[in-house]
Design a protein around this motif. Sequence first.
Motif, short mmCIF file in Angstrom:
data_model
loop_
_atom_site.label_atom_id
_atom_site.label_comp_id
_atom_site.label_asym_id
_atom_site.label_seq_id
_atom_site.Cartn_x
_atom_site.Cartn_y
_atom_site.Cartn_z
N ARG A 3 0.84 -1.20 0.00
CA ARG A 3 0.00 0.00 0.00
C ARG A 3 0.88 1.25 0.00
NH1 ARG A 3 -4.83 -1.19 -0.39
NH2 ARG A 3 -5.29 1.03 -0.62
N LEU A 5 0.76 5.43 0.24
CA LEU A 5 0.03 6.66 0.54
C LEU A 5 0.65 7.79 -0.28
CD1 LEU A 5 -1.92 8.45 2.15
CD2 LEU A 5 -0.25 8.47 4.01
N PRO A 46 0.15 2.41 5.76
CA PRO A 46 0.77 2.19 4.45
C PRO A 46 2.16 1.59 4.57
CG PRO A 46 0.88 4.50 5.04
CD PRO A 46 0.01 3.85 6.07
#
Length: 227
Positions: A3, A5, A46
């Motif tokens: 993930r 950000l 994240p």
Amino acid sequence: MTRVLVVEDDPQLVRALVINLQARRYGVDPAPDGTTALRIAAARQPDVVLLDLGLPDMDGTDVIRALRGWSRVPILVLSARRASDEKVAALDAGADDYITKPFSMDELLARLRAAVRRTDDVPLAPEATLVMTDGFTIDLLAKKATRAGHDVRLTPTEWHLLEILITNPGRLITQKHLLAEVWGVNQSNKTNYLRVYMAQLRRKLEADPAHPRYLITEPGMGYRFES
């Protein structure tokens, strides 16, 4: 899924980043300002943060400091600011890398992959402090360096510099940090010290000191060890 950000207030750049990252199977959470970024970071945890410094509600360095209060997530700064002091301020606040706009997507993705690899690496145990490259081997515990099967004599100052760099592989270490760690805070402007000692380390360890493979200079900012 890794993930990412993305903290950026330019909608066109955000769109380009989202498209390119999702095409490579990254999960992406966009945030248009620092407040939203900190809220998403706390909720989503994240794996990497891409951060612009010029945000509408706060300076990006404040976001870095806030994140560093509780997280070691890799932070890659994306900024149009080119002044060395601003780059160093972001790195000293806790950023892991600094990419100047405009940048190529290939470069960004390569830096992103490197940041993910570093977090995936298992930290060395104190008794397993052996760093091996194609060019040389460093035994941190024994304080022994070898190159092409021969011992390399390093001074205590050279060792100190080398230890800081190789225990932070891939991470850009600022000149200010290195000077403070090795020579003390009162010598933080003596960048000529670093040039001299880094040249000596390259001469002793690199196959081609003029074009180093492992001990890399980021002009105006600092140095990094690439394994």
